[in-house]
Design a protein around this motif. Structure first.
Motif, PDB file in Angstrom:
ATOM      1  N   LEU A   1       0.847  -1.184   0.000  1.00 10.26           N
ATOM      2  CA  LEU A   1       0.000   0.000   0.000  1.00 10.26           C
ATOM      3  C   LEU A   1       0.885   1.236   0.000  1.00 10.26           C
ATOM      4  O   LEU A   1       1.741   1.392   0.877  1.00 10.26           O
ATOM      5  CB  LEU A   1      -0.908   0.011   1.238  1.00 10.26           C
ATOM      6  CG  LEU A   1      -1.891   1.190   1.354  1.00 10.26           C
ATOM      7  CD1 LEU A   1      -2.883   1.182   0.198  1.00 10.26           C
ATOM      8  CD2 LEU A   1      -2.634   1.146   2.690  1.00 10.26           C
TER       9      LEU A   1
ATOM     10  N   LEU B   1      -2.910   0.142  -4.050  1.00  4.17           N
ATOM     11  CA  LEU B   1      -2.852  -1.191  -3.474  1.00  4.17           C
ATOM     12  C   LEU B   1      -2.248  -2.137  -4.504  1.00  4.17           C
ATOM     13  O   LEU B   1      -2.746  -2.253  -5.619  1.00  4.17           O
ATOM     14  CB  LEU B   1      -4.256  -1.660  -3.094  1.00  4.17           C
ATOM     15  CG  LEU B   1      -4.379  -3.082  -2.557  1.00  4.17           C
ATOM     16  CD1 LEU B   1      -3.766  -3.187  -1.160  1.00  4.17           C
ATOM     17  CD2 LEU B   1      -5.846  -3.519  -2.528  1.00  4.17           C
TER      18      LEU B   1
ATOM     19  N   VAL C   1      -8.361  -6.054   1.371  1.00  9.91           N
ATOM     20  CA  VAL C   1      -8.181  -5.130   2.489  1.00  9.91           C
ATOM     21  C   VAL C   1      -9.316  -5.370   3.481  1.00  9.91           C
ATOM     22  O   VAL C   1     -10.483  -5.219   3.133  1.00  9.91           O
ATOM     23  CB  VAL C   1      -8.197  -3.652   2.030  1.00  9.91           C
ATOM     24  CG1 VAL C   1      -7.938  -2.741   3.227  1.00  9.91           C
ATOM     25  CG2 VAL C   1      -7.163  -3.405   0.948  1.00  9.91           C
TER      26      VAL C   1
END
Length: 574
Positions: free
Chosen positions: A22, A87, A113
Motif C-alpha cells: 500500500l 494497493l 483489504v
C-alpha cells in the motif's frame, strides 16, 4: 527475535512484494460544510511493505480513522478526498483506491483489504447471527461454499479466543459481551486472509490476556504475508505489534520513525507528550487513604452499596449461561472498587445487576439502606437519581438525534430539575469539567471523535450529582493524554462530591491508579479480592498473576536497544 516470514505465495522474494503493498501519497481529506471545506487530514504519505506493520498514533480527532476510511471509500458524501492510495496485491497491477470507483473498491474490501472497526456493535448487524455475518463474507467473494465457509468461520472465532465457537457462532451480537463482539469483528476482518488489515483500535474493548492473544494472532498473520495499519492510542499495543509509527496531530504528520526509536528518543515535543501521558502499571501511582471495611467488633462497616450472593443466569440458543455466580461485595461512600477480569467474566453484567437494569436470578442489592429488588418502579426511578452509569460504548449510549447539550441535560429534564436555561448552563459547566467547552454544546454525537463522545457520556452521568457511579470501561475510548485527565478528574470529583465508584475495566493501570480495592472475576465468580496495592504487589491467584503478566508496557528494556527496525518487544513473543 521475530520469526521469519513463511515460504509461500506471499514470500518476500516475489516480484509484487518488492513493491509496497500500500502506497499512500499526498492524502488530503476535507468535508464540505455550509461555510466551506474543512480539511481534517493534510498531505499524509506512507509506504506499507508486505509483512510490514505501521502504527498511526495521535490524540482523538487527529485524523487517524478518517484517513483510513477515506482509502476504503467509507466516508459520507460530503467528503472531499485528494491524493492516491495504490494497493498492489499479489500477482496483480496496482489499483489506486481513490480513483478506481465504488464497484472495484467493493471487490477489494474484505478480500484484499480488511478493516477492524473501533466499535464492534456498530459494525456488526445486531439482527443477524454471527454465522451468517462471517460466512457471507467468504461466499460473496467466492472463497468458499456454504459448508466450508461455516467451518472456516468456526475456526476464525476460535483463533481470536472466543470460547465454545461452535455454540457462539449461532448467537447474535447483542448476546455477546463487548470484548467478544470485538473478537468477532476481528475474525470477520481476517477470515479471508487479506493482503492488508486496517485495525482501528482493535483491542480497545479487550482485556489484557485476550489482547495479547489477538495481537499475537495479528503478528502471526503478518509474518505469513498480511500487512497491517494499526490505528491506536495505546503505545504499548503499537510497540508490541508495529515496525514503524506515524504521529498525527490535527491532521498533520508530526513525526515518523521506527517505533522503538520513537519511544526511546522522540524528536518532537508532541510525541514526547504522548509517551509521557501513557499509563504503565507501577507508574506514579497516587497514594490512597486506607479505610477499614470492618468496625471494632469485626462486623462490616455501613456501606453505601451492599451486594449479597448475586447470581444471573441467561438462557440462550446454546444453553444456559451463568454470567454472575453468587457475587458479594461492599462499597463505602467516597471509595472506588475496581472489577477486573477477562471479557465475558461477568463484569458488565454485575454492573447492570447492581443498577437493576436487569433482574437477578437470585441474590440481593442494597443501596443507601434500601433493597432495590423490593422497590416499585416509581420508587426505583427516584432512587436512581443517586445512581448513574457511564457505558462502555459512548456512541451507543448517547442519543444521536440530540445535541450534546440535550444529551447532557436529559437526566435533568426527565427528573424535572431546573428550567431549560438552567439545564443548558449546567451542561456548560459539565463540559468544562470533562475538558470540553461551550463550543460543543450544539454539536451532535456523530460529529465528535470517540474520545469526545465518552467525555460527553461522563458529563451526562454527573448531571444529577450521584452518590454512586458505575464506570463500565469509562476511559477505554480515550487517548492516553485525555485518559489521564479523565482519571484525575474522576479522582478530584470523587474527593469533592464524595460519590462511590464501581470501576469496570480491563486496563490494570487504570485500576491501579484509581481504585482503593479490587475484585478479580473469572467465569462469573470472584477469584480474588484485595487492597489495590496488595494485589499488584503480591497477587494470590494464578489467574490474577496471568492478567498482570499479560500487560504490554510502553516503557522498559528491549532485547536490543539499537535494533530500531524491530518492534522492540520481540522478547515478549516467546
Amino acid at each position: 527475535m521475530r520469526a521469519e516470514p513463511s515460504d509461500g505465495p506471499r514470500a518476500a522474494g516475489s516480484a509484487a512484494s518488492r513493491k509496497p503493498v500500500l502506497e499512500v501519497s499526498g492524502l488530503t481529506v476535507g468535508f464540505a460544510l455550509p461555510d466551506g471545506v474543512k480539511t481534517v487530514v493534510h498531505d499524509l504519505s506512507f509506504s506499507l511493505p508486505h509483512h510490514g506493520s505501521l502504527a498511526l498514533v495521535g490524540e482523538s480527532g487527529s485524523g487517524k480513522s478518517v484517513s483510513m476510511r477515506a482509502i476504503l471509500g467509507l466516508l459520507p458524501g460530503n467528503a472531499r478526498v485528494q491524493g492516491s492510495a495504490v494497493l498492489t496485491a499479489e500477482g496483480s497491477p496496482g489499483l489506486d483506491l481513490l480513483t478506481a470507483g465504488e464497484a472495484k473498491v467493493r471487490r477489494v474490501r474484505g478480500r484484499q483489504v480488511g478493516m477492524v472497526f473501533q466499535n464492534a456493535m456498530e459494525a456488526l448487524n445486531p439482527s443477524i447471527p454471527l454465522e451468517r455475518q462471517l460466512t457471507e463474507h467468504l461466499i460473496w467473494h467466492g472463497l468458499a461454499n456454504k459448508s466450508d465457509a461455516r467451518r472456516r468461520a468456526v475456526e476464525a472465532l476460535g483463533d481470536v479466543g472466543i470460547p465454545e465457537p461452535e455454540r457462539r457462532i449461532r448467537m447474535y451480537p447483542f448476546q455477546l459481551s463487548g470484548g467478544m463482539r470485538q473478537r468477532a469483528m476481528i475474525a470477520m476482518a481476517t477470515i479471508a486472509r487479506p493482503d492488508v488489515v486496517i485495525a482501528d483500535e482493535p483491542t480497545t474493548a479487550l482485556d489484557v490476556t485476550v489482547q495479547k492473544q489477538i495481537l499475537d494472532l495479528l503478528v502471526h498473520l503478518r509474518d505469513q504475508g498480511m500487512a497491517m495499519v494499526m490505528i491506536t492510542h495505546d503505545l504499548g499495543v503499537a510497540r508490541y505489534v508495529c515496525d514503524d509509527a506515524v504521529v498525527l496531530r490535527d491532521g498533520d504528520v508530526v513525526e515518523r520513525a521506527p517505533i522503538a526509536q520513537l519511544l526511546r528518543s522522540p524528536k518532537e515535543a508532541y510525541s514526547r507528550s504522548l509517551i509521557d501521558a501513557a499509563l504503565d502499571v507501577g507508574m506514579d501511582v497516587p497514594e490512597r487513604e486506607v479505610v477499614a471495611i470492618t468496625d471494632t467488633a469485626g462486623t462490616p462497616s455501613e456501606a453505601l452499596l451492599q451486594v449479597r450472593d448475586l447470581t444471573k443466569v441467561f438462557a440462550s440458543r446454546g444453553g444456559d449461561v451463568v454470567a454472575v455466580d453468587e457475587v458479594s461485595l461492599d462499597l463505602l461512600p467516597g471509595r472506588t472498587l475496581g472489577v477486573v477480569g477477562e471479557s465475558g467474566s461477568g463484569k458488565s453484567t454485575l454492573a447492570r445487576l447492581v443498577l437493576r437494569l436487569i433482574e437477578p436470578t437470585s441474590g440481593r442489592v442494597t443501596f443507601d439502606g434500601e433493597d432495590l429488588g423490593a422497590l416499585a418502579p416509581k420508587a426505583l426511578r427516584a432512587r436512581r437519581r443517586g445512581m448513574q452509569m457511564v457505558f462502555q460504548s459512548p456512541y451507543g449510549s448517547l442519543l444521536p438525534t440530540h445535541t450534546v447539550a440535550e444529551n447532557i441535560a436529559e437526566p435533568l429534564r426527565i427528573n424535572k430539575i431546573g428550567t431549560p436555561t438552567e439545564r443548558r448552563d449546567r451542561a456548560v459547566d459539565l463540559l468544562r469539567l470533562v475538558e470540553l467547552g461551550p463550543a460543543y454544546l450544539d454539536m451532535y454525537p456523530r460529529q465528535l471523535s470517540g474520545g469526545q463522545q465518552q467525555r460527553v457520556a461522563i458529563a451526562r452521568a454527573l448531571a444529577l450529582k450521584p452518590k454512586f457511579l458505575v464506570g463500565d470501561e469509562p476511559t477505554s475510548a480515550l487517548d492516553a493524554s485525555v485518559q489521564m485527565q479523565v482519571l484525575d478528574l474522576l479522582r478530584d470529583l470523587q474527593s469533592r462530591l464524595g460519590f462511590a465508584l464501581l470501576l469496570i475495566t480491563h486496563n490494570l493501570a487504570v485500576v491501579e491508579r484509581l481504585a482503593d480495592d479490587v475484585i478479580v472475576m473469572r467465569r462469573g465468580q470472584v477469584v480474588e479480592r484485595a487492597r489495590t496495592a496488595d494485589l499488584f504487589a503480591n497477587p494470590q491467584h494464578e489467574y490474577t498473576r496471568a492478567l498482570l503478566e499479560a500487560v504490554l508496557p510502553v516503557r522498559g528494556a528491549v532485547t536490543d536497544p539499537e535494533a530500531t527496525d524491530l518492534p522492540g518487544v520481540a522478547w515478549q513473543r516467546q
